[in-house]
Design a protein around this motif. Structure first.
Motif, PDB file in Angstrom:
ATOM      1  N   ARG A 305      18.885  31.360  97.164  1.00  0.00           N
ATOM      2  CA  ARG A 305      19.972  32.212  96.687  1.00  0.00           C
ATOM      3  C   ARG A 305      21.334  31.618  97.071  1.00  0.00           C
ATOM      4  O   ARG A 305      22.246  31.522  96.252  1.00  0.00           O
ATOM      5  CB  ARG A 305      19.795  33.571  97.371  1.00  0.00           C
ATOM      6  N   VAL A 308      22.130  28.479  95.087  1.00  0.00           N
ATOM      7  CA  VAL A 308      22.564  28.788  93.720  1.00  0.00           C
ATOM      8  C   VAL A 308      24.016  29.257  93.742  1.00  0.00           C
ATOM      9  O   VAL A 308      24.849  28.801  92.951  1.00  0.00           O
ATOM     10  CB  VAL A 308      21.652  29.860  93.085  1.00  0.00           C
ATOM     11  N   LEU A 309      24.328  30.149  94.663  1.00  0.00           N
ATOM     12  CA  LEU A 309      25.676  30.724  94.712  1.00  0.00           C
ATOM     13  C   LEU A 309      26.736  29.680  95.058  1.00  0.00           C
ATOM     14  O   LEU A 309      27.863  29.744  94.577  1.00  0.00           O
ATOM     15  CB  LEU A 309      25.742  31.879  95.719  1.00  0.00           C
ATOM     16  N   GLY A 311      26.498  26.580  94.280  1.00  0.00           N
ATOM     17  CA  GLY A 311      26.490  25.509  93.288  1.00  0.00           C
ATOM     18  C   GLY A 311      25.772  24.256  93.746  1.00  0.00           C
ATOM     19  O   GLY A 311      25.933  23.198  93.154  1.00  0.00           O
ATOM     20  N   LYS A 312      24.985  24.373  94.820  1.00  0.00           N
ATOM     21  CA  LYS A 312      24.236  23.202  95.272  1.00  0.00           C
ATOM     22  C   LYS A 312      23.114  22.868  94.294  1.00  0.00           C
ATOM     23  O   LYS A 312      22.811  21.698  94.061  1.00  0.00           O
ATOM     24  CB  LYS A 312      23.647  23.448  96.677  1.00  0.00           C
ATOM     25  N   ILE A 313      22.472  23.906  93.764  1.00  0.00           N
ATOM     26  CA  ILE A 313      21.443  23.687  92.737  1.00  0.00           C
ATOM     27  C   ILE A 313      21.680  24.669  91.589  1.00  0.00           C
ATOM     28  O   ILE A 313      22.305  25.710  91.763  1.00  0.00           O
ATOM     29  CB  ILE A 313      19.997  23.869  93.274  1.00  0.00           C
ATOM     30  N   SER A 314      21.188  24.307  90.410  1.00  0.00           N
ATOM     31  CA  SER A 314      21.330  25.199  89.263  1.00  0.00           C
ATOM     32  C   SER A 314      20.217  26.244  89.301  1.00  0.00           C
ATOM     33  O   SER A 314      19.174  26.017  89.914  1.00  0.00           O
ATOM     34  CB  SER A 314      21.248  24.407  87.966  1.00  0.00           C
ATOM     35  N   PRO A 315      20.408  27.397  88.662  1.00  0.00           N
ATOM     36  CA  PRO A 315      19.341  28.397  88.593  1.00  0.00           C
ATOM     37  C   PRO A 315      18.027  27.816  88.077  1.00  0.00           C
ATOM     38  O   PRO A 315      16.965  28.137  88.594  1.00  0.00           O
ATOM     39  CB  PRO A 315      19.915  29.441  87.635  1.00  0.00           C
ATOM     40  N   THR A 316      18.108  26.947  87.086  1.00  0.00           N
ATOM     41  CA  THR A 316      16.882  26.360  86.533  1.00  0.00           C
ATOM     42  C   THR A 316      16.122  25.581  87.603  1.00  0.00           C
ATOM     43  O   THR A 316      14.897  25.686  87.712  1.00  0.00           O
ATOM     44  CB  THR A 316      17.226  25.421  85.360  1.00  0.00           C
ATOM     45  N   GLN A 317      16.862  24.828  88.414  1.00  0.00           N
ATOM     46  CA  GLN A 317      16.209  24.086  89.489  1.00  0.00           C
ATOM     47  C   GLN A 317      15.637  25.031  90.534  1.00  0.00           C
ATOM     48  O   GLN A 317      14.552  24.809  91.063  1.00  0.00           O
ATOM     49  CB  GLN A 317      17.214  23.147  90.154  1.00  0.00           C
ATOM     50  N   ALA A 318      16.390  26.088  90.824  1.00  0.00           N
ATOM     51  CA  ALA A 318      15.920  27.072  91.803  1.00  0.00           C
ATOM     52  C   ALA A 318      14.589  27.666  91.357  1.00  0.00           C
ATOM     53  O   ALA A 318      13.642  27.768  92.142  1.00  0.00           O
ATOM     54  CB  ALA A 318      16.962  28.189  91.968  1.00  0.00           C
ATOM     55  N   VAL A 319      14.517  28.023  90.083  1.00  0.00           N
ATOM     56  CA  VAL A 319      13.294  28.626  89.553  1.00  0.00           C
ATOM     57  C   VAL A 319      12.148  27.623  89.595  1.00  0.00           C
ATOM     58  O   VAL A 319      11.041  27.949  90.032  1.00  0.00           O
ATOM     59  CB  VAL A 319      13.524  29.131  88.117  1.00  0.00           C
ATOM     60  N   LEU A 322      10.895  27.358  93.142  1.00  0.00           N
ATOM     61  CA  LEU A 322      10.185  28.555  93.617  1.00  0.00           C
ATOM     62  C   LEU A 322       8.823  28.703  92.937  1.00  0.00           C
ATOM     63  O   LEU A 322       7.829  29.030  93.575  1.00  0.00           O
ATOM     64  CB  LEU A 322      11.020  29.817  93.371  1.00  0.00           C
ATOM     65  N   ILE A 323       8.785  28.468  91.633  1.00  0.00           N
ATOM     66  CA  ILE A 323       7.531  28.651  90.889  1.00  0.00           C
ATOM     67  C   ILE A 323       6.495  27.602  91.310  1.00  0.00           C
ATOM     68  O   ILE A 323       5.305  27.870  91.352  1.00  0.00           O
ATOM     69  CB  ILE A 323       7.783  28.569  89.361  1.00  0.00           C
TER      70      ILE A 323
ATOM     71  N   LEU B  49      26.780  19.197  88.836  1.00  0.00           N
ATOM     72  CA  LEU B  49      27.109  20.575  89.227  1.00  0.00           C
ATOM     73  C   LEU B  49      28.445  20.720  89.963  1.00  0.00           C
ATOM     74  O   LEU B  49      29.206  21.655  89.685  1.00  0.00           O
ATOM     75  CB  LEU B  49      25.993  21.184  90.087  1.00  0.00           C
ATOM     76  N   MET B 282      15.001  34.311  84.835  1.00  0.00           N
ATOM     77  CA  MET B 282      14.161  33.144  84.534  1.00  0.00           C
ATOM     78  C   MET B 282      12.843  33.203  85.302  1.00  0.00           C
ATOM     79  O   MET B 282      11.801  32.823  84.779  1.00  0.00           O
ATOM     80  CB  MET B 282      14.906  31.844  84.862  1.00  0.00           C
TER      81      MET B 282
END
Lengths: 325, 325
Positions: A305, A308-309, A311-319, A322-323, B49, B282
């Motif tokens: 979290r 993402v906030l 800007g270290k990683i994009s949401p897509t990368q975060a997902v 995690l997945i 980013l 996502m």
């Protein structure tokens, strides 16, 4: 002894016979968060399912003070006198209710609660809206199995609760107060679009003229809104729960609505969609909970979290991270 | 040779230098459904980013024929002349576009597409709204990394696409036509509640008087709607993209909005919520797809669906069965 859980057959037979005490206890079983109770409740429900689905389901919402309870009481007593059996349920995801509120609800609807053809049950306590919705839907089915042919579901209108109730009922009405303009602003956005009828309450005495002006205002607004039910034009109606005027006319509107939508097939279609939507949304909710309750995910979440906030990683990368954990 | 995928560094450096050709190809990489391309695109994005997030993001929607393209072209050219660099993106989940439509878009916005400070890119083709949304968000980030300081995102307004675009932008405007009453009915429900400004286009010549009446009507409607942005009062504005009137005033409104929301912190707060909502939605989408793409689930689904619809089992039982498979 009153707290004892009954054998499955006793719930099934008692509810089927319309025994109010057993119905109450079956609903308590449904509302229980104990997993043994859950399994048993599902077993009971399974056997009662063939007895469900025949009632007319009516949802009611409105701003606080619009007189929803008085209205439900007046409408409910009238319908009981016409030979119907009425169950009144409440959906309130914020409720932190214990037994006390049953008394509260019964006090609120004093004469109706004493009517042998009426059954009043408040919202299950607390939990997520999804949980409350599941319990309320199953409570509704239990009441239908017990022979109640009209189910009235009241919602307090917190958060998404109106959308939840709309997804459970055939006919949905919005109760509002007299007085134009100012009151409109108190109505939650998006609610008018869910309503099959807008009922202007307290249209009596000195208020009557103001109520008629309000009706005009609402009719004007409705023109700009897509109807909640295909092929049905939502209108605004005058009514006084206290003076008991406009209630017969309102019931007539509901009867016409039911007849028309059954003939056109939209009644059955909505019921089918409700069942499937309910199923799919429960699946998504389960998957969501299984994922986010996983200790590995819970442990990683704060860091992800933050990444993402910042800007270290994009949401897509975060997902993806995690997945694939 | 033009179709060759470049090394990661070439994308990163090219985009960072504002090379339009490389930017185009980086976006093509993002839009690719090939999993190698996906990994590479994410790698490129990761490195870029730190260069993103500084642009102002503006969303535009409106009924067909309201003149969105003409408006974007007029506004875009004006902003380019003021020294800004503008990227124009489209979100259209129904698009089954091949390269042809790039020409289509460039023809639609002829003068803007020839402007060296403007970059126009149509919606990625087909796929789910979730997929299109992911690609559009990442395309937006790429454009920001390439130095475009104003991103305009147009949506055709199909299905939930306005909500998707609202969730990507800082400022959202609804473009409408002159003429009161009748036109209001053509506006999709719920859209006005998303808008920070309602722009009445074609307010020129014989239309001007009608446009002023429209503005009054919209202002009246807005009163009943909760503002899209906390602390900001949405208003209706007159404009003519053809005659180029009202555009400077509109830009002034957007500047005031930006200044005010940045001072109040709601600008940053919305951006943070957008990032988190994007991440969580996502995740839910991935979980949903992983579940429903599972061959065991796919095989069982038709029967379970039928059992629910015929009342053989309750949705709760259906879910319990499917989840525990």
């Amino acid at each position: 002894i009153r707290k004892l859980v009954l054998p499955v057959e006793e719930y099934v037979n008692g509810v089927a016979q319309g025994n109010r005490m057993v119905l109450s206890r079956a609903i308590t079983l449904i509302e229980s968060n104990n997993s043994d109770h859950f399994a048993k409740a599902q077993n009971v429900l399974q056997q009662l399912l063939p007895r469900t689905g025949k009632a007319l389901r009516i949802g009611i919402t409105g701003v606080p003070g619009a007189g929803k309870s008085t209205m439900i009481e007046a409408l409910g007593n009238m319908l009981c006198n016409m030979g119907h059996k009425i169950a009144v349920l409440t959906v309130d995801p914020t409720s932190s209710v214990t037994k006390g509120s049953i008394l509260g609800d019964k006090t609120r609807m004093g004469t109706l609660s004493r009517n042998q053809n009426a059954f009043i049950r408040p919202s299950p306590a607390g939990g997520t809206l999804g949980g409350v919705a599941r319990k309320s839907r199953e409570t509704m089915l239990m009441c239908e199995a017990a022979g109640y042919d009209i189910i009235i579901i009241e919602t307090v209108g917190v958060g998404q609760s109106e959308i939840t109730v709309r997804s459970m009922v055939d006919f949905f009405m919005l109760v509002v107060l007299t007085g134009a303009g100012d009151e409109l602003q108190g109505i939650k956005k998006g609610i008018m679009e869910l309503a099959d009828a807008i009922v202007i309450n307290k249209a009596d005495g000195d208020n009557l003229l103001k109520a008629k002006v309000s009706r005009g205002e609402y009719e004007r607004m409705i023109e700009y809104i897509r109807p909640a039910t295909e092929g049905w034009q939502t209108h605004a109606y005058l009514c006084s729960a206290i003076k008991k005027t406009g209630l017969k006319e309102l019931w007539k509107v509901i009867e016409i609505f039911t007849k028309m939508t059954k003939e056109k097939g939209s009644f059955q279609k909505r019921r089918e969609n409700q069942l499937l939507d309910w199923t799919y949304s429960m699946i998504d909710e389960h998957l969501h909970n299984l994922f986010f309750d996983d200790p590995v995910i819970t442990g990683r979440m704060p860091e992800v979290r933050q990444s993402v906030l910042t800007g270290k990683i994009s949401p897509t990368q975060a997902v993806a991270e995690l997945i694939n954990l």
